[in-house]
Design a protein around this motif. Sequence first.
Motif, short mmCIF file in Angstrom:
data_model
loop_
_atom_site.label_atom_id
_atom_site.label_comp_id
_atom_site.label_asym_id
_atom_site.label_seq_id
_atom_site.Cartn_x
_atom_site.Cartn_y
_atom_site.Cartn_z
N THR A 143 -41.35 30.98 -19.83
CA THR A 143 -42.13 30.17 -20.78
C THR A 143 -41.44 28.82 -21.04
N THR A 201 -42.36 24.73 -18.90
CA THR A 201 -43.69 24.51 -19.49
C THR A 201 -44.77 24.19 -18.47
N ASN A 206 -45.17 24.82 -15.20
CA ASN A 206 -45.61 25.97 -14.42
C ASN A 206 -46.26 27.03 -15.31
N TYR A 207 -45.71 27.20 -16.51
CA TYR A 207 -46.24 28.21 -17.41
C TYR A 207 -47.67 27.88 -17.84
N ILE A 236 -49.89 26.10 -16.17
CA ILE A 236 -50.79 26.30 -15.02
C ILE A 236 -51.06 27.81 -14.84
N ALA A 237 -49.99 28.60 -14.91
CA ALA A 237 -50.14 30.05 -14.72
C ALA A 237 -51.02 30.65 -15.82
#
Lengths: 168, 215
Positions: free
Chosen positions: A54, A57, A59-60, A62-63
């Motif tokens: 987390t 930020t 990548n989190y 988008i995921a």
Amino acid sequence: MSIEPFKRGPIERMDLVHTAIGGAICFGITVLVLDIVYNGLPYLLYSMNMAGVTFFTENYVIARAFFIFGLVYLTSGFCGGVYTGYNVYANLKMLLVVPAMISTIGYILLMMFVANYPITSEFISMVVLQLVGNTIGSFLGGYAINWKFLTEESGTKPSEKFTLEIKK
Amino acid sequence: MRLNLRILRSIIIPPVILTLILILVSVLVSLGILYYTQATHLEGDLLRFENQFVEMKLPKNWYGTPMEYNFESSGKTFSAIIFDPSRIVYIGLSIFDETSTETFLNNCKLTDVRSVINYEVNMTYYEIRKNSENATLVFIENGTKMVSGYEAEYSVYKILDGYVENDVPKNISYMMLSYFHNQKLVQIAYWGSEEYFDSSLKEIEIFISNLRVKI
């Protein structure tokens, strides 16, 4: 005269009422499930021993968008589409967009006027994602509930469609 | 049995299959991104994070949020907060550039590291008292510690009756470290429930030993 699903015809008042109810179902499920999924993802990550992601930020976010797209927007759109497809016959191809539009507009209004959420680029991308997810889900729901009529209309039975012939 | 198969056949139709595939794919892509993120940053049991301000390592199962502020008038600031949800302990980090350090010191009328630490402790106590009127600030100790190659000053406090859990008032332990390097301020705060604070000191030691401030 009876009208088959997806065929063009006059739009009656009840069609609009059912489409609006489909939109309300789509919006209601979105609001109910979104909070659970949004807050459930960190718990899921913690149980998978990877809560630290987390912190990353970009990548989190988008995921999380992918996660919400599948579990919330597609599902709620599908439910709204099933209701609309079951109750409305004429002009379904056109009307199945409406539940997605109602749900998205309802969500924008809810966030702006009830939650006082600021309009940020993240908010806009989530709204676009919701519109796309709800629309795809709504069409899939509408087609799913009328699939029998659609396959009968083409004049071939599904079993014949997939028969393989071996040429000697 | 035949009836069940009939129902199953009527349910397993292309639009339903396509919907399930789309849901499955989006969940798998989401988890794939998160696994990839963890795999590319994992070093032992720690996740390595690096940006223009800092290079640091955080425990892989602690939640965290980094924040960057960049205002022309007040300078750049990097803040991060990480916390262990199972033990309710937090680590906060703030790194100020020259301009933001000057702005912060001028706005709060502060002069040195000790005044910065006292100010932050008092502000935290003030915030806690908004919810817990009976909270009491108790000084424990002062000292120095090496952080990123520089000597930082620290203070440890306890805030008695700082919060209520299951109708039982609980104490908060609070540690504040701070140092200046070339007129740039670095602050590290560590706080949490008194009962878990001491058992989590190992994590703060690891965090501090792996911290490299780059500005």
